[in-house]
Structure formats: C-alpha cells, structure tokens
Enzyme design. Structure first.
Site, PDB file in Angstrom:
ATOM      1  N   GLU B 211      82.878  44.718   6.394  1.00  0.00           N
ATOM      2  CA  GLU B 211      83.169  45.383   5.131  1.00  0.00           C
ATOM      3  C   GLU B 211      83.826  46.725   5.418  1.00  0.00           C
ATOM      4  O   GLU B 211      83.925  47.142   6.575  1.00  0.00           O
ATOM      5  CB  GLU B 211      81.900  45.560   4.297  1.00  0.00           C
ATOM      6  CG  GLU B 211      80.845  46.436   4.943  1.00  0.00           C
ATOM      7  CD  GLU B 211      79.515  46.432   4.185  1.00  0.00           C
ATOM      8  OE1 GLU B 211      79.148  45.396   3.609  1.00  0.00           O
ATOM      9  OE2 GLU B 211      78.843  47.477   4.195  1.00  0.00           O
ATOM     10  N   HIS B 248      76.242  50.690   0.357  1.00  0.00           N
ATOM     11  CA  HIS B 248      75.839  50.899   1.744  1.00  0.00           C
ATOM     12  C   HIS B 248      76.283  52.283   2.186  1.00  0.00           C
ATOM     13  O   HIS B 248      77.438  52.660   1.967  1.00  0.00           O
ATOM     14  CB  HIS B 248      76.524  49.882   2.671  1.00  0.00           C
ATOM     15  CG  HIS B 248      75.865  48.538   2.671  1.00  0.00           C
ATOM     16  ND1 HIS B 248      76.541  47.416   3.065  1.00  0.00           N
ATOM     17  CD2 HIS B 248      74.621  48.142   2.358  1.00  0.00           C
ATOM     18  CE1 HIS B 248      75.720  46.376   2.985  1.00  0.00           C
ATOM     19  NE2 HIS B 248      74.554  46.793   2.554  1.00  0.00           N
TER      20      HIS B 248
END
Lengths: 385, 291
Positions: B211, B248
């Site tokens: 990601e 995150h």
C-alpha cells in the site's frame, strides 16, 4: 497532531533549548505590551499550521510598540494564502519575539526513518531554507545520522552529525548540547517530527531556536497530558474535525460522490480504488478500525452522510476481529436514527458475515457478494439518482 | 511444509482474558492451533475456554511450563510495548503483536530489542499469520482458506482476507498467509518474508499486497529480481491523496516518497505481475503458474 510555533517553543523551553524572549498575543493590546516588555526590535509571526509564513506575509518586523500595534491591527483576524499548506488560513494569534542578530542559520531536525527503523538526526548548514530544496541543490550540506533508540543521542553522534554537514568546528561544543536537548524534547513529547529551522547563531555567539515545527504522535497523546490542549482543529475540514472528536478515522476527499466505510486501512483504500474503477469518485476514507462496535458504525454513517456531496454509501466489511453481526446492528441503529436519502450497498464477508447478512435482510439495503460487485452497484445506483 | 508456523508450534496468548483474547483464542484452538497457555498478570493458576487453556502470571513461567516458542499479543496499546519486551526477554522466538495504536517511539525501541535478542516480531498492528490446515496465530478468519501452493504476504489485514478470498473462489489454495502490519515500524517486512516463501518447497507462487507509504515494496522488488518463484503484486491506494494519512500510521505519501505508482513501477521492473484490483489476482496467478 500539529503544533503551532509558540507551542513547540514551550516544549523547547521546558527542555532547555534556548528560544528568543517573547510572548504569544491574541489582541493588539497584548502585542503592544509584549513589544514594550521586550524593549527592542521585535518580529511578529502569525501562528498557523503551515511553513512559508514569510512569503505569505504573516511575518513582520516592528521597531516600536506603535509599529507593532499597527501590524497586529492589520494581521490579527486576517486570512492569508499559504502556498506550503495550499490553503487560506486565518491568523488568530501572533508570536511576538525579540529580533535576533543573525550571524549563521542552520537546520536541525529529528524524525523517524522507517527504512533504518531509527530516529534520524538531520543537520544542514543551509538553515532558513526548505530542506527539500537544499537536498536537491546541495546535498553535501546535509547530514543524516541514525540514533540508536536504546542509547539515545550520544555526544559523539551529535558531533559526528555536525562534522558530516561541514559545520563550523569552533561552534561544535556550543551546539552539541542544543542537539541533545532537542532529542530529549523529541522523545519526551512523543514527537514524530521536531524541527528547528533556523537554528540561529547570533553575532555574540549564542545558539537560539529561531523557528520550530513539531508533530506529535497521535497514538501517544494518552500519555502526553500537558500537550492534549495544544490540539487545534479549527483549520481542519469541519467534517474531519467532527469525526476525530468521535474517534473515527476519516479523511474527506475532494470531488467525491461515493461515501466509503470499511474496516482496515488497506481494504478501505482498495475500496476507494474500486469505486474509481467503477466510474465513481470516492468522497472519503473511513476506517471503522478493528473490532468496531455498533455505536461507532452508526457514528461513521452519520459522519459520511454529513457530506452533502455524498450520493451513495458503500460499506465494505471483511471481518477478522470485526464481527459482521456487530456491524449490521450498527447500520440498523444508524438507519433508525438518521434520515437516509441515498442508496446504501453493503458487502459483508469474514467473521460472522452470515449472521450480519441475516440482520440486514429486513432492510432495503442492497447486498453485494464481492467488493467489485459492491463498487459497481453503488456507482450505478448513486449516479442514477 | 509452510513458513514460520505449523501444527506443532506451541503458542501462548498474552492478554488472553480480554474480550478479543478469549474470542480469538477460541477460534485459534478450533482451527487446531496448539495454544498451550495464556498470560494475564494476576490471574495465574486459572483456566479459561472450558478449562482448555491454563493461565500464567508471566511469560517466563508460561514458557517454562509449556515449552511455547510463539506468542500472540492482544494486550491494549498502552501496555503492548511492555508485553513485547516481556516476550522477547523470556526467549520467545516468534512474537505476533495484533495490537494497533502503539506509540511510534515504543515500536522503535521494541523492534530493536527483539532483533538484538534474535527473535522475530510480526506486527504490530497486524492480523497475524495462518498456515492452512495447521495453525492460526492472530485474527485472520480461517474459513476463507483452502490448501494449495500460494504464499500470501500483506501489510493490511482486511486486504489480505480479500486477496485470499479471491484466490479461494478461483480454486487456488494457500500455504501460509502473513499479515505484516500497517505501522511504519514493523518487525517483519516483505523483504523478510519473501525469502521464506522462496525456500519453501510447497509454495509455488507468492501474492504480495502493499500500500502507499514507505519504501518496503521498492526494497522487496530488488530481492524479487533474484527469486525463482513468480510474485503477483497489488498496491492499495492509487486514489489516496498525498499528505493525508490513510488510517494506517504507515500509509502516507510524503513528498515524492511512498507513491503507489513508484511501487507499481518498481514491482513491474522486477518482473512482478501487478493486479489493478484484487479480483484480478487469481487470473494473474494462474497465468504465472501456467494453469
């Protein structure tokens, strides 16, 4: 959490990093009396969450109290454009400080480096400039020195960082304690970035923090009791600010039309990408987190629907620690409490997904089997309306 | 064969008496994981989950009594760093930390301590790892797996589930699935997992889900050039704007670093077939394996 310069300097002062004499002021009278107290030429600096304040016209020199008052009268309450933040920000407070007799300016910062898994001390002898510009134009003027987290910043490591940046050797003994104090402040405040730019060496040889930029680790705020009040979300998007008040991880995206709620950052980002692929535009990133309860699901729906651009909502939940039945109950609560006028597609998979699907059967929500199917359905429904 | 854990791995659970601890330990046991004990300071001597799991006050005691080599940590964020340090100090080899929201400074310290002790940390802020049909340490839902030749490694928990689910629906089973976690400072990175899959005779291909943020995917790409097994990649966050943290702590594009396109390009340059959507992953795996 971003801090203002005056807040960062309060931390620096606490850890014995020298800062200029000064005071923060919110009114013209406060600026006048702060200037009088300092008793020499002052610099007035607008307190906003952005760099490049000089260029934006938010930093001014004043020789007298009257001059300072006139500038304060003009600047306080004024909205200026800050290119670095790419935003119009309102100046609500001014930091009034003694103007320093600058001989040299250097750049020092400590931040976290993921690749080496170390805190890293950055020194540049070209202070007062944007560090990324220095990195491009004269990389030899920058040193980057990893700090062993178990040892902390030792004297020799601090010295080596200064030598490596080509720092004036006669000033090293005086600067090492400042670097060590900055490290103590960085660790002590749970910062993820502590930057002094410029660190000023004055004509009479004093080493003083001219400006400071500070970011605090949100995950550590629970133990930074003194710093909690430093948070100021007035410059943030109002929906984002409300979401954060409710403890929801929400990022508003410009130009979107599909509200997105999911669990887990990677899955939510992927859902955004799928919506784009299906011809829609994601209006937000919202991660309900791991193990979310019904109440936070209801809150999330309310936050996403408070954005008037949202023409449809996509729930994408792949349960692990999060339970499908719990999410379904939250959606039911949300539907009961809110006046929902847009279509909602729900995709539940993983832990207790079947139980969740059974709970949602009584509603008019549109179920979907896969993420791709869910994205296609919500885009079709939302754009039809 | 498999990597990191199998049916003989003895596991303890720290923070076993909390809600998440009990719920997921039960699922781990039901899957056949050899959970031999739990740690909950002050509750030593009790037993939980129908008397199947003895509780100890300390990790040291639990290890002595059970011979555990792995631990799964469900301790809340403000106590989790201490739990990791306790496990490392007690000589646990594999420390799996599920907890999210741990302060970065604490993560830096324990990541370095664990490395010095010669132990392996998976996470924090991760879903754990699962070897199909043998053991599950963490919170990964086991019903999406079938046995087969694909190794899976991912930064994001739920994206891992998504990818595994897509593989399973296409009839492609898995060996081991490792969720490495979404924080900037994690104990096990792509570059640590890929060589294990490369060496595992049962794994024939690897699915790697990255990601935005950081450079772990780019670092992994350099290693992938030397691998004999095909790697199929996916990068989440093509629509993520720079400067915004996407949930995150590690998922943020800062400056020119961490952009999804740079990661996709690096992986493609290393010969990785990169899927544009998780739904494309199974097709690319089949192509790579000549199925």
């Amino acid at each position: 959490m971003k801090l203002y310069e005056y807040q960062a300097k309060e931390i620096l002062k606490k850890y014995k990093v020298p800062v200029p004499a000064g005071a923060v002021a919110e009114t013209v009278d406060e600026v006048r009396s702060a200037t009088a107290k300092i008793g020499k030429t002052v610099v007035l600096k607008g307190q906003v969450h952005s760099g490049g304040r000089g260029k934006a016209g938010a930093v001014k020199l004043a020789k007298t109290s009257d001059e300072a008052a006139a500038i304060a009268h003009d600047l306080l309450g004024k909205t200026l454009f800050f290119a670095q933040a790419n935003a119009n920000l309102k100046v609500n407070k001014l930091l009034v400080e003694e103007a320093l007799a600058i001989k040299h300016e250097i750049y020092i910062a400590i931040t976290q480096d993921r690749t080496t898994q170390r805190d890293i001390l950055i020194v540049s002898t070209k202070g007062g400039m944007d560090i990324e510009a220095v990195a491009e134009e004269s990389p030899e003027a920058i040193s980057k020195t990893p700090i062993d987290p178990l040892l902390g910043l030792t004297d020799y490591t601090a010295r080596n960082a200064l030598f490596a940046a080509g720092y004036d050797k006669t000033l090293i003994a005086k600067t090492v304690p400042v670097l060590k104090a900055l490290y103590a402040a960085y660790i002590g405040s749970d910062a993820i970035l502590a930057e002094i730019n410029p660190l000023v060496i004055t004509d009479d040889g004093a080493v003083i923090a001219g400006d400071a930029k500070w970011l605090i680790d949100d995950n550590a705020l629970y133990r930074q009791i003194d710093l909690q009040s430093f948070g100021d979300s007035s410059e943030d998007d109002p929906i984002e600010a409300e979401a954060h008040r409710r403890g929801i991880q929400y990022v508003r995206l410009e130009g979107g039309n599909i509200g997105i709620i999911g669990n887990g950052a990677g899955l939510v980002m992927t859902t955004m990408d799928e919506v784009k692929r299906a011809g829609g535009a994601p209006a937000d990133f919202l991660d309900i987190g791991g193990g979310a309860k019904a109440e936070s699901v209801r809150n999330s729906l309310e936050i996403v629907l408070s954005d008037p651009n949202v023409k449809g909502v996509l729930f994408n939940i792949f349960g692990g620690i999060t339970r499908g039945d719990e999410v379904a109950n939250g959606i039911i609560e949300g539907l009961a409490a809110l006046d929902v006028k847009v279509p909602i597609v729900v995709r539940l998979a993983g832990t207790r997904a079947a139980e969740g699907a059974a709970i949602l059967k009584q509603t008019n929500l549109v179920p979907a089997e896969t993420m791709q199917e869910a994205a296609e359905k919500i885009v079709a429904l939302a754009l039809k309306n | 064969m498999s990597i990191l854990i199998d049916k003989s791995t003895k596991v303890i659970v720290q923070g076993i008496t909390g809600n998440a601890g009990i719920f997921h330990t039960t699922l781990m046991l039901d899957y056949g994981t050899l959970v031999v004990g739990g740690v909950s300071p002050g509750k030593g001597g009790q037993k939980v989950i129908d008397g199947r799991v003895p509780i100890f006050d300390t990790v040291e005691e639990a290890k002595k009594a059970t011979g555990a080599t792995a631990t799964c940590i469900f301790v809340p964020a403000r106590f989790a760093a201490d739990a990791v340090l306790e496990a490392a100090d007690a000589g646990i080899d594999l420390i799996v930390c599920i907890t999210e929201g741990i302060p970065g400074h604490d993560e830096l310290v324990f990541a370095n301590v664990v490395r010095q002790k010669g132990a392996r940390l998976v996470g924090p802020n991760c879903p754990g790892l699962l070897t199909v049909g043998q053991a599950n340490i963490g919170i990964i839902p086991d019903n999406i797996f079938i046995p087969g030749p694909i190794g899976v490694v991912s930064r994001s928990g739920t994206l891992t589930y998504e990818s595994v689910d897509a593989l399973t629906r296409a009839g492609l089973g898995q060996t081991t699935c490792v969720g490495i976690g979404g924080d900037p400072f994690i104990g096990t990175r792509f570059i640590d997992v890929l060589p294990l899959f490369e060496a595992d005779p049962e794994t024939k291909a690897v699915v790697m889900c990255g990601e935005v943020g950081g450079s772990d995917e780019e670092i992994a790409a350099e290693y992938i050039k030397t691998m004999t097994k095909p790697v199929i990649g996916f990068i989440a966050g093509l629509t993520a704007p720079p400067g915004k943290r996407m949930g995150h702590a590690g998922a943020i594009i800062s400056g020119t670093s961490g952009t999804p396109q740079a990661k996709v390009d690096a992986l493609k340059a290393a010969g990785v077939a990169v899927a544009e959507s998780p739904s494309q992953i199974p097709g690319l795996v089949k192509l790579a394996l000549g199925l």
